[in-house]
Design a protein around this motif. Structure first.
Motif, PDB file in Angstrom:
ATOM      1  N   VAL A 101      49.607  63.766  95.632  1.00 47.49           N
ATOM      2  CA  VAL A 101      48.977  64.013  96.934  1.00 47.49           C
ATOM      3  C   VAL A 101      48.844  62.699  97.712  1.00 47.49           C
ATOM      4  O   VAL A 101      48.964  62.664  98.936  1.00 47.49           O
ATOM      5  CB  VAL A 101      47.586  64.665  96.739  1.00 47.49           C
ATOM      6  N   ILE A 143      50.707  66.766  91.123  1.00 46.87           N
ATOM      7  CA  ILE A 143      51.363  66.553  92.418  1.00 46.87           C
ATOM      8  C   ILE A 143      50.862  65.239  93.006  1.00 46.87           C
ATOM      9  O   ILE A 143      49.665  64.940  92.940  1.00 46.87           O
ATOM     10  CB  ILE A 143      51.057  67.736  93.375  1.00 46.87           C
ATOM     11  N   ILE A 186      47.408  71.902 102.583  1.00 49.07           N
ATOM     12  CA  ILE A 186      46.641  70.729 102.168  1.00 49.07           C
ATOM     13  C   ILE A 186      47.251  69.555 102.931  1.00 49.07           C
ATOM     14  O   ILE A 186      48.448  69.276 102.795  1.00 49.07           O
ATOM     15  CB  ILE A 186      46.785  70.459 100.647  1.00 49.07           C
ATOM     16  N   CYS A 194      44.710  66.269  90.361  1.00 43.68           N
ATOM     17  CA  CYS A 194      45.569  67.444  90.545  1.00 43.68           C
ATOM     18  C   CYS A 194      46.035  67.999  89.191  1.00 43.68           C
ATOM     19  O   CYS A 194      46.727  67.323  88.441  1.00 43.68           O
ATOM     20  CB  CYS A 194      46.790  67.090  91.405  1.00 43.68           C
ATOM     21  N   PRO A 195      45.685  69.236  88.878  1.00 43.43           N
ATOM     22  CA  PRO A 195      46.088  69.809  87.589  1.00 43.43           C
ATOM     23  C   PRO A 195      47.591  69.972  87.461  1.00 43.43           C
ATOM     24  O   PRO A 195      48.123  70.029  86.361  1.00 43.43           O
ATOM     25  CB  PRO A 195      45.388  71.178  87.572  1.00 43.43           C
ATOM     26  N   MET A 196      48.296  70.023  88.616  1.00 37.67           N
ATOM     27  CA  MET A 196      49.734  70.256  88.587  1.00 37.67           C
ATOM     28  C   MET A 196      50.518  68.950  88.766  1.00 37.67           C
ATOM     29  O   MET A 196      51.718  68.971  89.030  1.00 37.67           O
ATOM     30  CB  MET A 196      50.127  71.262  89.676  1.00 37.67           C
ATOM     31  N   CYS A 217      51.859  73.763  93.729  1.00 44.08           N
ATOM     32  CA  CYS A 217      50.450  73.724  94.154  1.00 44.08           C
ATOM     33  C   CYS A 217      49.808  75.095  93.929  1.00 44.08           C
ATOM     34  O   CYS A 217      50.396  76.128  94.243  1.00 44.08           O
ATOM     35  CB  CYS A 217      50.358  73.328  95.622  1.00 44.08           C
ATOM     36  N   ILE A 218      48.599  75.105  93.358  1.00 47.68           N
ATOM     37  CA  ILE A 218      47.910  76.378  93.090  1.00 47.68           C
ATOM     38  C   ILE A 218      46.691  76.555  94.003  1.00 47.68           C
ATOM     39  O   ILE A 218      45.810  77.376  93.719  1.00 47.68           O
ATOM     40  CB  ILE A 218      47.492  76.491  91.604  1.00 47.68           C
ATOM     41  N   SER A 219      46.603  75.767  95.056  1.00 44.72           N
ATOM     42  CA  SER A 219      45.510  75.881  96.032  1.00 44.72           C
ATOM     43  C   SER A 219      44.126  75.810  95.386  1.00 44.72           C
ATOM     44  O   SER A 219      43.230  76.564  95.751  1.00 44.72           O
ATOM     45  CB  SER A 219      45.620  77.190  96.819  1.00 44.72           C
ATOM     46  N   CYS A 220      43.994  74.906  94.406  1.00 47.56           N
ATOM     47  CA  CYS A 220      42.670  74.777  93.777  1.00 47.56           C
ATOM     48  C   CYS A 220      41.734  73.932  94.642  1.00 47.56           C
ATOM     49  O   CYS A 220      40.529  73.963  94.467  1.00 47.56           O
ATOM     50  CB  CYS A 220      42.804  74.159  92.392  1.00 47.56           C
ATOM     51  N   PHE A 221      42.297  73.153  95.548  1.00 47.22           N
ATOM     52  CA  PHE A 221      41.569  72.265  96.479  1.00 47.22           C
ATOM     53  C   PHE A 221      40.837  71.122  95.765  1.00 47.22           C
ATOM     54  O   PHE A 221      39.944  70.499  96.343  1.00 47.22           O
ATOM     55  CB  PHE A 221      40.582  73.051  97.360  1.00 47.22           C
ATOM     56  N   ALA A 222      41.195  70.857  94.500  1.00 44.13           N
ATOM     57  CA  ALA A 222      40.542  69.773  93.757  1.00 44.13           C
ATOM     58  C   ALA A 222      40.821  68.405  94.376  1.00 44.13           C
ATOM     59  O   ALA A 222      40.052  67.465  94.203  1.00 44.13           O
ATOM     60  CB  ALA A 222      41.010  69.788  92.307  1.00 44.13           C
ATOM     61  N   CYS A 223      41.949  68.290  95.106  1.00 43.89           N
ATOM     62  CA  CYS A 223      42.316  66.994  95.681  1.00 43.89           C
ATOM     63  C   CYS A 223      41.613  66.704  97.004  1.00 43.89           C
ATOM     64  O   CYS A 223      41.666  65.585  97.499  1.00 43.89           O
ATOM     65  CB  CYS A 223      43.831  66.953  95.909  1.00 43.89           C
TER      66      CYS A 223
HETATM   67  S1  SF4 Z   1      45.288  72.001  95.891  1.00 43.74           S
HETATM   68 FE1  SF4 Z   1      45.127  71.671  93.666  1.00 43.74          FE
HETATM   69  S2  SF4 Z   1      47.220  71.986  92.902  1.00 43.74           S
HETATM   70 FE2  SF4 Z   1      47.394  71.739  95.145  1.00 43.74          FE
HETATM   71  S3  SF4 Z   1      47.796  69.537  95.420  1.00 43.74           S
HETATM   72 FE3  SF4 Z   1      45.567  69.799  95.560  1.00 43.74          FE
HETATM   73  S4  SF4 Z   1      44.798  69.443  93.457  1.00 43.74           S
HETATM   74 FE4  SF4 Z   1      47.020  69.792  93.321  1.00 43.74          FE
END
Ligand code: SF4
Ligand code: SF4
Length: 293
Positions: free
Chosen positions: A238, A236, A215, A232-234, A249-255
């Motif tokens: 960003v 972080i 990311i 970011c659910p975790m 990071c759980i690679s959710c790509f929400a960011c």
């Molecule tokens: S991919 Fe998901 S967990 Fe990783 S930094 Fe982005 S929002 Fe957070």
């Protein structure tokens, strides 16, 4: 302008698919007793689709020369697939597939509705950062105890196992209690089990340090709106990172700019650094944090 791809509905669909699949596999025995068989998943069991079972059994084999009871060949195949995807994309298993991560997220949606922006911000940063290493202690405990006992000791505390077996009478009280605590906590903290206790998340989280597709945030176009941090659910940060290398990071790509970041091509998922050296200064000055390289 390039049309933006929205990842959120795709991820939700994949999460629902795997949740239903695991639920059907778990219900399989009860349904078979009632005379109902489900084609394709007939005879499958939760142990056969648990990649973490493959990890502990492999460790048990290396240390004691024997495999853990109840672990199937399919667990080893899944473990290898999950590791390969983690090397490429990070812990996508956690963010896109794991049904226990998904259910925490879905309960969290209720919490987010109730507590709005306060949701997922209750634990002070300093304490939270320390607590996040607890999952490595859990991992160590699981590996040592499994090697000593030649059994999946974690099953008695595993909320994932409890969620998909609570109706069978085979789940230990400790597993049910852990499940209840995690689901209640999920109303206040996003993915509490993933953050503080999951031994498998601990293993996969290490891939964030060397994963090929990262990311990446382009500081020159960032407008410091902090949407990525809020999403970011975790938890972080960003918005201050150049490349996200956080072990959580759980690679959710929400960011990413394909989801929450309002500026196109500012937070991207890429195998190469999209930021040119001349572009690296911006209104949002990039801090030197552990999220960067
Ligand atoms: S991919 Fe998901 S967990 Fe990783 S930094 Fe982005 S929002 Fe957070
Ligand atoms: S990276 Fe995107 S979402 Fe994050 S602060 Fe910058 S503009 Fe906002």
């Amino acid at each position: 302008m390039k049309k933006r791809l929205r990842l959120k509905p795709v991820r939700t669909t994949i999460q629902i698919f795997f949740f239903i699949l695991i639920l059907l596999i778990s219900l399989g025995h009860s349904l078979e007793e009632a005379g109902v068989t489900i084609p394709l998943i007939q005879g499958a069991s939760l142990h056969a689709v648990c990649p973490f079972g493959g990890v502990v059994s492999l460790y048990q084999y290396i240390t004691a020369g024997s495999f853990v009871q109840k672990i199937h060949d399919s667990s080893f195949i899944l473990m290898i697939l999950v590791f390969l995807t983690a090397i490429l994309f990070g812990p996508v298993f956690c963010g896109w597939i794991c049904p226990f991560g998904s259910i925490q997220e879905w309960v969290g949606k209720i919490g987010r509705k109730i507590f709005k922006r306060k949701y997922n911000r209750y634990i002070p940063g300093k304490i939270d950062r320390i607590l996040r290493y607890l999952r490595y202690a859990v991992l160590l405990w699981v590996l040592i105890m499994t090697a000593v006992s030649v059994k999946l000791v974690f099953a008695d505390f595993d909320p994932y196992y409890a969620l998909f077996n609570f109706w069978t009478g085979e789940v230990a009280v400790t597993g049910l209690v852990t499940l209840g605590v995690v689901l209640v906590l999920s109303l206040f903290v996003e993915r509490p089990f993933c953050k503080y206790a999951c031994p498998y998340g601990a293993v996969l989280g290490i891939s964030n340090f060397f994963r090929i597709f990262k990311i990446r945030r382009k500081a020159s176009t960032c407008i410091s709106c902090l949407e990525c941090d809020a999403t970011c659910p975790m938890n972080i940060e960003v918005s201050t990172a150049k490349n996200v290398l956080d072990h959580q990071c759980i690679s959710c790509f929400a960011c990413t700019s394909d989801d929450s970041c309002p500026v196109p091509e500012t937070v991207q998922f890429s195998s190469f650094n999209v930021v040119k050296v001349s572009e690296e200064t911006s209104p949002a000055e990039t801090k030197e944090t552990k999220n960067e390289n």
